[in-house]
Design an enzyme around this catalytic site. Structure first.
Site, mmCIF file in Angstrom:
data_model
loop_
_atom_site.group_PDB
_atom_site.id
_atom_site.type_symbol
_atom_site.label_atom_id
_atom_site.label_comp_id
_atom_site.label_asym_id
_atom_site.label_seq_id
_atom_site.Cartn_x
_atom_site.Cartn_y
_atom_site.Cartn_z
ATOM 1 N N SER A 13 -56.886 8.848 -42.591
ATOM 2 C CA SER A 13 -58.010 8.435 -41.751
ATOM 3 C C SER A 13 -58.733 7.268 -42.418
ATOM 4 O O SER A 13 -59.125 7.362 -43.586
ATOM 5 C CB SER A 13 -58.985 9.594 -41.550
ATOM 6 N N LYS A 14 -58.896 6.180 -41.672
ATOM 7 C CA LYS A 14 -59.641 5.029 -42.205
ATOM 8 C C LYS A 14 -61.127 5.307 -41.946
ATOM 9 O O LYS A 14 -61.749 4.740 -41.035
ATOM 10 C CB LYS A 14 -59.169 3.744 -41.541
ATOM 11 N N ALA A 15 -61.651 6.213 -42.742
ATOM 12 C CA ALA A 15 -63.026 6.694 -42.572
ATOM 13 C C ALA A 15 -63.951 6.005 -43.577
ATOM 14 O O ALA A 15 -63.557 5.759 -44.724
ATOM 15 C CB ALA A 15 -63.082 8.210 -42.763
#
Length: 309
Positions: free
Chosen positions: A158-160
């Site tokens: 996840s590109k969180a």
């Protein structure tokens, strides 16, 4: 590099003036890092402004949010159209696009469920992330003292926003010691990635890159390079990589939307190859930039044009 202000930001379905695209100080995202974002580049081509792999980036944005049980209140198609409109109204020919999904003002507790999901898209001018000469001369990097988070702690796929607290520590440490970037090891002390880039290693004609299990972000430029190398007849092996292989590599390079394809000329003060951009790195760079600038056939339909003709 300071952000260069543009005219408009797409903000929850509307174009608003740059200075009016604001977030409340008690928004959940500010306190808990509950955001998901993408970095996308657009390039000037003979057919007009083209956005590189826009749909793939937006699909990854939805995947990032889904992992955190966040429902984006727009379809992927709507956000693809919104990105194109944001580039168009800001009259951007080449630059950087930042879509971000985040939890807004709702409750002060950790649980984000009662906080609204908001979406913004900015498009700005932005040059070479690791320096004007980096893609030709390469960069000096170090292996960070910080590790990537272990599996089942934070989801690396996840590109969180919250994940990038780790990246900030890596980047600040590298700069403090006079390097351009840091390379992070995973929880088992195998090579993972840079603070915001994937990494490729060339040794004895073989190309290696860490697997997703090494807590990497599944980079879209990484995927592009794997395809380009395949076109050259070079297969990429995705495998765990010991730290010491970095020091005896023939060539190393970073990939990423911001970094594009950037050679690495030294690691921890040890020169890689002859200290210059290597031949395979040069060839992949040439293919990549010819593609994104519309100078070669786009057989994968990776260029998505702002103005269809």
């Amino acid at each position: 590099m300071a952000i260069q202000k543009t005219d408009y930001i797409w903000f929850n379905g509307q174009m608003v003036e740059w200075d009016k695209a604001t977030v409340h100080v008690l928004a959940h995202v500010i306190h808990y890092g509950s955001s998901f974002f993408e970095g996308i580049r657009c390039y000037q081509t003979p057919r007009g402004t083209a956005i590189f792999r826009l749909t793939a980036h937006m699909q990854r944005l939805f995947d990032s949010a889904r992992i955190y049980r966040t429902t984006i209140p727009y379809t992927c198609e709507q956000l693809v159209a919104a990105v194109k409109e944001t580039v168009r109204v800001n009259r951007l020919h080449s630059g950087y696009i930042r879509p971000v999904v985040y939890r807004g003002l709702g409750t002060i507790g950790v649980d984000p469920s009662a906080c609204p999901v908001e979406v913004a898209i900015a498009a700005i001018e932005w040059g070479k992330y690791l320096g004007a000469e980096s893609q030709e001369q390469g960069v000096d990097v170090c292996v960070s003292s910080w590790n990537r988070f272990a599996p089942n702690t934070l989801p690396a796929l996840s590109k969180a926003g919250g994940n990038y607290l780790n990246s900030q520590l890596v980047k600040m440490e590298a700069l403090r010691h006079g390097y351009s970037e840091g390379i992070v090891l995973d929880a088992q002390n195998y090579v993972s990635e840079g603070s915001g880039e994937n990494i490729f290693i060339i040794r004895d004609g073989k190309v290696l890159t860490p697997p997703m299990a090494s807590s990497i972000l599944a980079g879209i430029t990484r995927d592009t390079v794997i395809h380009l190398l395949h076109e050259l007849g070079v297969e990429v092996q995705q495998q765990v990589i010991p730290r010491e292989l970095l020091y005896i590599a023939d060539e190393l390079f970073f990939t990423g939307t911001a970094a594009e394809i950037t050679p690495i000329r030294s690691v921890d003060g040890m020169v890689i190859g002859n200290g210059q951009r290597g031949p395979l790195t040069t060839e992949v760079q040439s293919l990549f930039f010819a593609l994104v600038h519309g100078e070669r056939e786009d057989r994968h339909n990776w260029l998505e044009y702002v103005e269809e003709r």
